[in-house]
Enzyme design. Structure first.
Site, PDB file in Angstrom:
ATOM      1  N   ASN A  45       0.828  -1.217   0.000  1.00  0.00           N
ATOM      2  CA  ASN A  45       0.000   0.000   0.000  1.00  0.00           C
ATOM      3  C   ASN A  45       0.860   1.264   0.000  1.00  0.00           C
ATOM      4  O   ASN A  45       0.367   2.358   0.268  1.00  0.00           O
ATOM      5  CB  ASN A  45      -0.903   0.023   1.239  1.00  0.00           C
ATOM      6  CG  ASN A  45      -1.801  -1.183   1.305  1.00  0.00           C
ATOM      7  OD1 ASN A  45      -2.433  -1.536   0.321  1.00  0.00           O
ATOM      8  ND2 ASN A  45      -1.860  -1.838   2.460  1.00  0.00           N
ATOM      9  N   HIS A 131     -13.313  -2.069   7.114  1.00  0.00           N
ATOM     10  CA  HIS A 131     -12.111  -2.750   7.601  1.00  0.00           C
ATOM     11  C   HIS A 131     -12.299  -3.301   9.022  1.00  0.00           C
ATOM     12  O   HIS A 131     -13.070  -2.755   9.814  1.00  0.00           O
ATOM     13  CB  HIS A 131     -10.968  -1.734   7.604  1.00  0.00           C
ATOM     14  CG  HIS A 131      -9.636  -2.314   7.918  1.00  0.00           C
ATOM     15  ND1 HIS A 131      -9.042  -2.166   9.148  1.00  0.00           N
ATOM     16  CD2 HIS A 131      -8.786  -3.048   7.175  1.00  0.00           C
ATOM     17  CE1 HIS A 131      -7.867  -2.778   9.136  1.00  0.00           C
ATOM     18  NE2 HIS A 131      -7.684  -3.312   7.945  1.00  0.00           N
ATOM     19  N   GLU A 177     -15.729   3.954   4.724  1.00  0.00           N
ATOM     20  CA  GLU A 177     -14.378   4.218   4.210  1.00  0.00           C
ATOM     21  C   GLU A 177     -14.467   5.028   2.935  1.00  0.00           C
ATOM     22  O   GLU A 177     -15.421   4.873   2.180  1.00  0.00           O
ATOM     23  CB  GLU A 177     -13.668   2.885   3.898  1.00  0.00           C
ATOM     24  CG  GLU A 177     -13.376   2.080   5.127  1.00  0.00           C
ATOM     25  CD  GLU A 177     -12.753   0.717   4.827  1.00  0.00           C
ATOM     26  OE1 GLU A 177     -12.177   0.523   3.750  1.00  0.00           O
ATOM     27  OE2 GLU A 177     -12.857  -0.149   5.705  1.00  0.00           O
ATOM     28  N   SER A 181     -10.855  -1.153   1.204  1.00  0.00           N
ATOM     29  CA  SER A 181      -9.497  -1.681   1.111  1.00  0.00           C
ATOM     30  C   SER A 181      -9.359  -2.926   0.253  1.00  0.00           C
ATOM     31  O   SER A 181      -8.303  -3.161  -0.323  1.00  0.00           O
ATOM     32  CB  SER A 181      -8.950  -1.961   2.511  1.00  0.00           C
ATOM     33  OG  SER A 181      -9.797  -2.855   3.194  1.00  0.00           O
ATOM     34  N   ASP A 206     -13.049   6.664   7.186  1.00  0.00           N
ATOM     35  CA  ASP A 206     -11.680   6.151   7.204  1.00  0.00           C
ATOM     36  C   ASP A 206     -11.059   6.400   5.825  1.00  0.00           C
ATOM     37  O   ASP A 206     -11.447   5.780   4.838  1.00  0.00           O
ATOM     38  CB  ASP A 206     -11.701   4.657   7.548  1.00  0.00           C
ATOM     39  CG  ASP A 206     -10.311   4.046   7.591  1.00  0.00           C
ATOM     40  OD1 ASP A 206      -9.338   4.748   7.288  1.00  0.00           O
ATOM     41  OD2 ASP A 206     -10.209   2.847   7.925  1.00  0.00           O
ATOM     42  N   HIS A 209      -7.036   4.482   2.451  1.00  0.00           N
ATOM     43  CA  HIS A 209      -6.529   4.230   1.088  1.00  0.00           C
ATOM     44  C   HIS A 209      -6.806   5.391   0.134  1.00  0.00           C
ATOM     45  O   HIS A 209      -6.622   5.254  -1.069  1.00  0.00           O
ATOM     46  CB  HIS A 209      -7.134   2.934   0.537  1.00  0.00           C
ATOM     47  CG  HIS A 209      -6.710   1.740   1.327  1.00  0.00           C
ATOM     48  ND1 HIS A 209      -5.542   1.056   1.068  1.00  0.00           N
ATOM     49  CD2 HIS A 209      -7.268   1.134   2.406  1.00  0.00           C
ATOM     50  CE1 HIS A 209      -5.412   0.071   1.938  1.00  0.00           C
ATOM     51  NE2 HIS A 209      -6.452   0.094   2.770  1.00  0.00           N
ATOM     52  N   LYS A 240       0.256   3.798   4.789  1.00  0.00           N
ATOM     53  CA  LYS A 240       0.045   3.404   3.392  1.00  0.00           C
ATOM     54  C   LYS A 240       0.720   4.435   2.473  1.00  0.00           C
ATOM     55  O   LYS A 240       1.928   4.418   2.359  1.00  0.00           O
ATOM     56  CB  LYS A 240      -1.445   3.209   3.153  1.00  0.00           C
ATOM     57  CG  LYS A 240      -1.981   2.166   4.159  1.00  0.00           C
ATOM     58  CD  LYS A 240      -3.386   1.768   3.947  1.00  0.00           C
ATOM     59  CE  LYS A 240      -3.937   0.995   5.125  1.00  0.00           C
ATOM     60  NZ  LYS A 240      -3.291  -0.281   5.413  1.00  0.00           N
TER      61      LYS A 240
HETATM   62  C1  LIG Z   1      -9.266   0.708   5.596  1.00  0.00           C
HETATM   63  C2  LIG Z   1      -8.225   0.509   6.640  1.00  0.00           C
HETATM   64  N1  LIG Z   1      -8.376   1.106   7.831  1.00  0.00           N
HETATM   65  C3  LIG Z   1      -7.467   0.954   8.799  1.00  0.00           C
HETATM   66  C4  LIG Z   1      -6.336   0.190   8.620  1.00  0.00           C
HETATM   67  C5  LIG Z   1      -5.377   0.031   9.750  1.00  0.00           C
HETATM   68  O1  LIG Z   1      -4.282   0.857   9.590  1.00  0.00           O
HETATM   69  P1  LIG Z   1      -2.858   0.470  10.183  1.00  0.00           P
HETATM   70  O2  LIG Z   1      -2.248  -0.509   9.250  1.00  0.00           O
HETATM   71  O3  LIG Z   1      -2.133   1.748  10.283  1.00  0.00           O
HETATM   72  O4  LIG Z   1      -3.127  -0.158  11.523  1.00  0.00           O
HETATM   73  C6  LIG Z   1      -6.135  -0.429   7.380  1.00  0.00           C
HETATM   74  C7  LIG Z   1      -4.911  -1.203   7.066  1.00  0.00           C
HETATM   75  O5  LIG Z   1      -4.462  -2.093   7.568  1.00  0.00           O
HETATM   76  C8  LIG Z   1      -7.109  -0.285   6.370  1.00  0.00           C
HETATM   77  O6  LIG Z   1      -6.963  -0.899   5.200  1.00  0.00           O
END
Ligand SMILES: Cc1ncc(COP(=O)(O)O)c(C=O)c1O
Length: 391
Positions: A45, A131, A177, A181, A206, A209, A240
């Site tokens: 990512n 997620h 989101e 993801s 969120d 991405h 990411k």
């Molecule tokens: C949509 C989404 N939110 C949150 C996270 C969590 O982020 P982090 O990897 O910084 O814990 C991720 C990735 O793992 C994600 O894809």
């Protein structure tokens, strides 16, 4: 005594749902090294190629010189060092919000924030494809949780009506989101904002991405849709497109002050290393610079190339512009997805197979991610290989 876990692991293996770690003996980049062999990396990512960027190295190295390696304590005890505050000020400025708060990961940001926003008798309406961090945060909050079919505004509207009728006087929190993801599609954000206003709900978005990828300076979908001020809670992660690690929440002064007082994953966890905060600040500065914007536009060139060349499963609108850097190739069967990923790996491409429970059963897929650091040739080579294997 037979190890309890042996049977459980055996059951996972039988369903092709077992997972294994793979040792990468190089930095992240368009190529990685596994067991001495180079692979073209379509699994990361690190959309802008910042994970191994010299600007970030230097920022981290000089923060280590000045602040050392560890933060020593949680932020409220003595772990708040200048790099943490500098990063938060830069994030708020970049995102156009009053304030920001950093967490040790995006996962920790979700887990700490959601239970601070809502509690028993409040209602959470969560998109079905959200997620795991958002799901876990929602469960932990103890609020009444309703999962809304993916991006279905009509259904969300009826859930909002229900929530307002049945839970009068309680908070209603919509969670979704910007870019999903595992599917790479976007939320209908403007319509969501209309609904949240009509039903006096809170909206948490969120942008994991989307930042670094969408909107000028990579400010994300809320900025692209010009609704930043209406999104109450803007979550993201530096792990990411920003190439480092650590989650954040951007929003109003009062929201951030409340989280400092109530988000347990913030309060009861040692602060992220100051060098990581300094590298994050260098990444935000880069995104806000003309060079950063050039890199983001290069990413979109690569995304368009992948969109043009990647063989499609059939029904998808071939001409539609790709919404993100994530390209899912749905295989369906878990074992078939693993076999396809292994076959691609034998030809030198690292493309992960994504299976249940990350995605629904029977929707296993290859998840291809494009970055600005991919040259055109490897993208063409991957697409040709996929095409050849399809014939
Ligand atoms: C949509 C989404 N939110 C949150 C996270 C969590 O982020 P982090 O990897 O910084 O814990 C991720 C990735 O793992 C994600 O894809």
């Amino acid at each position: 005594m037979r190890d309890f876990f042996t049977e459980e692991l055996e059951a996972l293996r039988k369903r092709a749902l077992d997972r294994h770690l793979r040792e990468i003996s190089s930095a992240q980049g368009p190529e990685v090294v596994i067991a001495g062999r180079h692979f073209i990396n379509f699994s990361s990512n690190d959309y802008l190629g910042l994970a191994n960027d010299l600007r970030l190295h230097e920022a981290a190295a000089s923060a280590i010189d000045e602040f050392g390696v560890g933060a020593g304590a949680s932020r409220l005890i003595s772990g708040t060092q200048s790099p943490h505050l500098r990063l938060e000020r830069a994030l708020a400025k970049w995102k156009g919000t009053e304030a920001a708060l950093c967490f040790s990961s995006g996962y920790a940001a979700a887990l700490g924030t959601i239970p601070a926003l809502v509690t028993k008798n409040d209602v959470i309406l969560l998109d079905k494809l959200c997620h795991a961090s958002l799901i876990d945060g929602a469960r932990l909050s103890g609020a009444v949780l309703r999962v809304c079919p993916h991006n279905q505004l009509r259904k969300l509207e009826s859930l909002l009506e229900w929530a307002r009728r049945k839970h009068q006087g309680n908070r209603v929190l919509i969670i979704t989101e910007s870019v999903f993801s595992m599917d790479g599609d976007r939320a209908p954000l403007r319509e969501l904002v209309e609904l949240k206003k009509r039903f006096r709900a809170l909206l948490m978005l969120d942008e994991a991405h989307a930042i670094g990828v969408i909107a000028p300076k990579g400010r994300g979908l809320a900025a692209a849709e010009n609704v930043s001020e209406q999104v109450d809670v803007q979550m993201g992660t530096l792990s990411k497109a920003l190439g480092t690690s650590g989650g954040y929440i951007c929003g109003s002064h009062t929201l951030i002050e409340w989280l400092i007082n109530r988000a347990r994953s913030f309060i009861y966890s040692t602060a992220p290393p100051p060098a990581i905060a300094a590298a994050g600040l260098a990444a935000v500065d880069f995104l806000a610079s003309p060079e950063g914007e050039k890199r983001r536009l290069l990413l979109w060139e690569r995304i368009r190339l992948m969109q043009q060349l990647l063989p499609r499963a059939g029904s998808e609108a071939e001409d539609a512009a790709a919404p993100s850097a994530i390209f899912p190739l749905i295989v369906g069967d878990e074992k078939a997805a693993l076999d396809t990923a292994a076959a691609l790996q034998s030809e030198g491409f690292l493309v992960p197979a994504i299976r249940y429970p990350t995605v629904a059963k029977g929707t296993a897929r290859l998840r291809i991610t494009v970055t600005a650091t991919h040259e055109a040739a490897p993208i063409e080579a991957l697409c040709e290989t996929i095409e050849r294997r399809r014939r």
